[in-house]
Design a protein around this motif. Structure first.
Motif, PDB file in Angstrom:
ATOM      1  N   ASP A  62      -6.175   5.201 -10.990  1.00 29.46           N
ATOM      2  CA  ASP A  62      -5.061   4.623 -11.745  1.00 29.46           C
ATOM      3  C   ASP A  62      -4.595   3.298 -11.135  1.00 29.46           C
ATOM      4  OD1 ASP A  62      -5.184   6.766 -13.454  1.00 29.46           O
ATOM      5  OD2 ASP A  62      -3.520   7.855 -12.510  1.00 29.46           O
ATOM      6  N   MET A  63      -4.545   3.232  -9.792  1.00 23.45           N
ATOM      7  CA  MET A  63      -4.142   1.988  -9.135  1.00 23.45           C
ATOM      8  C   MET A  63      -5.147   0.870  -9.435  1.00 23.45           C
ATOM      9  SD  MET A  63      -2.528   3.240  -5.431  1.00 23.45           S
ATOM     10  CE  MET A  63      -3.907   2.565  -4.623  1.00 23.45           C
ATOM     11  N   ARG A  64      -6.443   1.189  -9.411  1.00 26.18           N
ATOM     12  CA  ARG A  64      -7.456   0.170  -9.715  1.00 26.18           C
ATOM     13  C   ARG A  64      -7.361  -0.308 -11.157  1.00 26.18           C
ATOM     14  NH1 ARG A  64     -12.881   2.120  -6.524  1.00 26.18           N
ATOM     15  NH2 ARG A  64     -12.070   1.676  -4.452  1.00 26.18           N
ATOM     16  N   ILE A  65      -7.112   0.613 -12.056  1.00 23.93           N
ATOM     17  CA  ILE A  65      -6.973   0.223 -13.469  1.00 23.93           C
ATOM     18  C   ILE A  65      -5.744  -0.661 -13.649  1.00 23.93           C
ATOM     19  CG2 ILE A  65      -6.500   1.110 -15.786  1.00 23.93           C
ATOM     20  CD1 ILE A  65      -8.303   3.521 -15.067  1.00 23.93           C
ATOM     21  N   ASP A  66      -4.627  -0.288 -12.997  1.00 27.19           N
ATOM     22  CA  ASP A  66      -3.414  -1.113 -13.079  1.00 27.19           C
ATOM     23  C   ASP A  66      -3.644  -2.509 -12.511  1.00 27.19           C
ATOM     24  OD1 ASP A  66      -2.094   0.986 -14.242  1.00 27.19           O
ATOM     25  OD2 ASP A  66      -1.107   1.644 -12.376  1.00 27.19           O
ATOM     26  N   SER A  67      -4.364  -2.594 -11.392  1.00 28.99           N
ATOM     27  CA  SER A  67      -4.637  -3.920 -10.822  1.00 28.99           C
ATOM     28  C   SER A  67      -5.578  -4.718 -11.705  1.00 28.99           C
ATOM     29  CB  SER A  67      -5.190  -3.793  -9.403  1.00 28.99           C
ATOM     30  OG  SER A  67      -6.466  -3.200  -9.419  1.00 28.99           O
ATOM     31  N   LEU A  68      -6.501  -4.055 -12.391  1.00 32.67           N
ATOM     32  CA  LEU A  68      -7.398  -4.748 -13.322  1.00 32.67           C
ATOM     33  C   LEU A  68      -6.618  -5.330 -14.501  1.00 32.67           C
ATOM     34  CD1 LEU A  68     -10.404  -5.332 -13.896  1.00 32.67           C
ATOM     35  CD2 LEU A  68     -10.465  -3.215 -15.196  1.00 32.67           C
ATOM     36  N   ILE A  69      -5.668  -4.567 -15.005  1.00 36.22           N
ATOM     37  CA  ILE A  69      -4.830  -5.049 -16.113  1.00 36.22           C
ATOM     38  C   ILE A  69      -3.957  -6.210 -15.655  1.00 36.22           C
ATOM     39  CG2 ILE A  69      -2.913  -4.411 -17.640  1.00 36.22           C
ATOM     40  CD1 ILE A  69      -4.177  -1.561 -17.709  1.00 36.22           C
ATOM     41  N   ALA A  70      -3.377  -6.086 -14.464  1.00 37.39           N
ATOM     42  CA  ALA A  70      -2.541  -7.177 -13.935  1.00 37.39           C
ATOM     43  C   ALA A  70      -3.372  -8.435 -13.713  1.00 37.39           C
ATOM     44  CB  ALA A  70      -1.885  -6.744 -12.629  1.00 37.39           C
ATOM     45  N   ALA A  71      -4.595  -8.283 -13.229  1.00 37.90           N
ATOM     46  CA  ALA A  71      -5.471  -9.448 -13.018  1.00 37.90           C
ATOM     47  C   ALA A  71      -5.833 -10.106 -14.337  1.00 37.90           C
ATOM     48  CB  ALA A  71      -6.728  -9.025 -12.266  1.00 37.90           C
TER      49      ALA A  71
END
Length: 153
Positions: A62-71
């Motif tokens: 979930d953290m990786r997906i959130d960082s991908l969306i933020a990027a």
């Protein structure tokens, strides 16, 4: 062959800058999507009775997906900012600095091995900076004149 060595030394600053530019263009970020896919595959392989591990791995995914969306959002904002750039006072400052560096280099001892090569590069950079500064000044003047001529409501 001292002449060949001096020629190589003269081109070293320019070659170093070119190599740095090539290296910067070839650097790639890690593939986050592939890491997420591998983590999801690993999540499926963890037995259901290891609920704590599954929950922690799901949290990491979930953290990786959130960082991908933020990027992706940040990338879109940077792209919009880059496309909206019209030139401004920084171009004029760079142009003035390029002129000053060229004048300073003119006053350096001309017998140096790299003097002529660097002087030519400085002239080319000064011309390029002048083109950007001139283009920005013309756009600013055109915008000012268009606003001035527009009927006020």
């Amino acid at each position: 062959m001292p002449g060949l060595a001096e020629f190589a030394l003269a081109g070293a600053p320019i070659a170093g800058g070119a190599l740095l530019g090539l290296a910067a263009g070839n650097l790639k970020a890690p593939d986050v999507r592939e890491a997420i896919a591998k983590d999801m595959d690993l999540l499926e392989r963890i037995p259901a009775e290891q609920a704590h591990r599954r929950a922690e791995l799901q949290r990491v995914i979930d953290m990786r997906i959130d960082s991908l969306i933020a990027a992706a959002d940040k990338n879109r904002e940077l792209r919009e900012l880059a496309l909206s750039y019209q030139g401004n006072w920084r171009d004029i400052v760079v142009f003035i600095c390029a002129i000053l560096f060229t004048i300073i280099w003119w006053n350096v001892e001309h017998s140096r091995a790299n003097w002529l090569l660097m002087f030519i590069v400085l002239i080319v950079l000064t011309v390029l900076a002048g083109i950007y500064a001139g283009r920005g000044a013309l756009r600013a003047a055109a915008t000012y004149l268009a606003r001035r001529r527009a009927p006020q409501n």
